[in-house]
Design a protein around this motif. Structure first.
Motif, PDB file in Angstrom:
ATOM      1  N   GLU A 189     -18.424  41.438  15.984  1.00  0.00           N
ATOM      2  CA  GLU A 189     -18.844  42.475  15.199  1.00  0.00           C
ATOM      3  C   GLU A 189     -18.814  43.010  13.820  1.00  0.00           C
ATOM      4  O   GLU A 189     -18.619  41.891  13.100  1.00  0.00           O
ATOM      5  CB  GLU A 189     -18.376  43.801  15.867  1.00  0.00           C
ATOM      6  CG  GLU A 189     -16.777  43.096  15.791  1.00  0.00           C
ATOM      7  CD  GLU A 189     -16.023  44.575  16.384  1.00  0.00           C
ATOM      8  OE1 GLU A 189     -15.256  45.571  15.856  1.00  0.00           O
ATOM      9  OE2 GLU A 189     -15.022  43.991  17.828  1.00  0.00           O
ATOM     10  N   ILE A 191     -17.388  43.283  10.407  1.00  0.00           N
ATOM     11  CA  ILE A 191     -16.312  43.655  10.477  1.00  0.00           C
ATOM     12  C   ILE A 191     -15.469  43.610   8.307  1.00  0.00           C
ATOM     13  O   ILE A 191     -17.159  43.035   7.859  1.00  0.00           O
ATOM     14  CB  ILE A 191     -15.266  42.210  10.799  1.00  0.00           C
ATOM     15  CG1 ILE A 191     -15.963  40.856   9.833  1.00  0.00           C
ATOM     16  CG2 ILE A 191     -15.388  42.143  11.956  1.00  0.00           C
ATOM     17  CD1 ILE A 191     -14.818  39.717  10.453  1.00  0.00           C
ATOM     18  N   ARG A 225     -12.193  46.393  11.446  1.00  0.00           N
ATOM     19  CA  ARG A 225     -13.107  46.241  11.550  1.00  0.00           C
ATOM     20  C   ARG A 225     -13.888  47.117  10.610  1.00  0.00           C
ATOM     21  O   ARG A 225     -13.185  47.662   9.781  1.00  0.00           O
ATOM     22  CB  ARG A 225     -13.267  47.563  12.901  1.00  0.00           C
ATOM     23  CG  ARG A 225     -12.262  46.072  14.132  1.00  0.00           C
ATOM     24  CD  ARG A 225     -12.806  47.546  15.518  1.00  0.00           C
ATOM     25  NE  ARG A 225     -12.847  46.539  16.530  1.00  0.00           N
ATOM     26  CZ  ARG A 225     -11.757  46.751  17.581  1.00  0.00           C
ATOM     27  NH1 ARG A 225     -10.910  47.520  17.633  1.00  0.00           N
ATOM     28  NH2 ARG A 225     -12.046  46.104  19.152  1.00  0.00           N
ATOM     29  N   LYS A 226     -15.341  47.077  10.760  1.00  0.00           N
ATOM     30  CA  LYS A 226     -16.295  47.934  10.199  1.00  0.00           C
ATOM     31  C   LYS A 226     -15.385  49.520   9.770  1.00  0.00           C
ATOM     32  O   LYS A 226     -15.282  50.664  10.955  1.00  0.00           O
ATOM     33  CB  LYS A 226     -17.790  48.005  10.493  1.00  0.00           C
ATOM     34  CG  LYS A 226     -18.439  48.925   9.482  1.00  0.00           C
ATOM     35  CD  LYS A 226     -20.012  49.082  10.173  1.00  0.00           C
ATOM     36  CE  LYS A 226     -20.388  50.563   9.046  1.00  0.00           C
ATOM     37  NZ  LYS A 226     -21.883  50.172   9.713  1.00  0.00           N
ATOM     38  N   ASP A 249      -8.264  50.412  14.483  1.00  0.00           N
ATOM     39  CA  ASP A 249      -9.271  49.574  13.625  1.00  0.00           C
ATOM     40  C   ASP A 249      -8.525  48.039  13.239  1.00  0.00           C
ATOM     41  O   ASP A 249      -9.569  47.759  12.551  1.00  0.00           O
ATOM     42  CB  ASP A 249     -10.603  50.141  12.463  1.00  0.00           C
ATOM     43  CG  ASP A 249     -10.748  52.133  12.520  1.00  0.00           C
ATOM     44  OD1 ASP A 249     -11.591  51.409  13.702  1.00  0.00           O
ATOM     45  OD2 ASP A 249     -10.001  52.777  12.311  1.00  0.00           O
TER      46      ASP A 249
END
Length: 296
Positions: A189, A191, A225-226, A249
């Motif tokens: 994903e 990040i 995470r983003k 997150d």
């Protein structure tokens, strides 16, 4: 008489190590070590000096400098047989690893005393492709700070220089799509950064990897995470309190091996130094190097 090799970086931290060199050498001579020193002049010097010290059968190697100097010394020692114990004199801006093992930050002679009277303790180090790290590896925009801060700014401002640079970069941070694989999980994903910690002290923050253990044969991994800027600032306040591990997150796990890849360019930071770019494979080497620790 035993022989010690002091490898020091004259530009580390606020450049105080040069002034203290005579008393450092005298201390080790008085403690029974025939002591010689090697001054680093360019990148990679400390790695070569550490390798040569092992080849010349020194009984003790001492790294005097910051995390970058220690990183180079470890890389010079890691693949050699007959490695002697490693002593550390913290003289850099942050001194993450020295902080993690409880060495004094502003008392050079006390650090020397610990080297003479402390306990050589086998600890883990990390291997990444053909390189090694002793404290932290990381990737993503936020990890660029440690090698983007000019050395002169670090000399003048110390650790505050990192925070100044960080505030400057915050509005421009962009996520990277990274795939991270371990024996038990896959994370694929966008990040903001990932950190692979060997100790609890990272970037001057002693609670960033609160469960890290230097001799358990595992990395402590943190992935951010983003996030939006407000979310990032919220997480940053949790980090200062040591409450970030359970944040939704943050992805946290422990592992002995890890593979990280990306379709875009992601630079890697090893102990505060530029360490190449993904893809990389990480392996924890259990109790690979003996570091002299303070008596508990």
């Amino acid at each position: 008489m035993k022989r010690a090799r002091l490898i020091y970086n004259p530009s580390s931290g606020r450049e105080e190590i040069k002034e203290k060199l005579p008393e450092i050498l005298d201390f080790f001579e008085q403690a029974g070590y025939e002591t010689s020193c090697h001054v680093t002049k360019k990148a990679g010097d400390a790695t070569v000096a550490a390798t040569q010290a092992i080849e010349r059968n020194f009984d003790l190697i001492i790294a005097a400098g910051g995390d970058g100097t220690l990183y180079e010394v470890v890389n010079g020692m890691a693949e050699r047989e007959g490695r002697p114990p490693l002593g550390i004199i913290p003289a850099g801006t942050t001194n993450d690893f020295a902080r993690a093992i409880g060495l004094p930050m502003k008392n050079t002679l006390k650090a020397c005393e610990i080297i003479v009277k402390g306990t050589p303790t086998p600890i883990d180090i990390g291997k990444i492709n053909d390189r090694y790290f002793i404290n932290i590896a990381g990737g993503g925009a936020l990890t660029d700070l440690t090698y983007e801060v000019p050395s002169k700014l670090k000399t003048v401002m110390g650790q505050l220089a990192y925070y100044v640079k960080g505030i400057e970069k915050l509005p421009f941070i962009r996520p990277s799509h990274v795939r991270i694989e371990t024996d038990t999980k896959i994370i694929d994903e966008e990040i903001m950064l990932f950190l692979i910690a060997n100790s609890n002290s990272v970037g001057g923050m002693e609670k960033l990897a609160p469960y890290a253990d230097l001799s358990d044969g595992k990395f402590d991994c943190l992935i951010l995470r983003k996030t939006t800027l407000p979310e990032f600032l919220r997480i940053a306040t949790h980090v200062l309190k040591g409450e970030h591990i359970k944040d939704p997150d943050i992805i946290y796990f422990q592992t002995k091996n890890l593979k990280a890849t990306s379709q875009t360019r992601v630079l890697l930071n090893l102990d505060g130094e530029l360490g190449g770019e993904l893809p990389m494979e990480f392996t924890a080497l259990h109790k690979h190097i003996s570091v002299i620790m303070p008596e508990k």
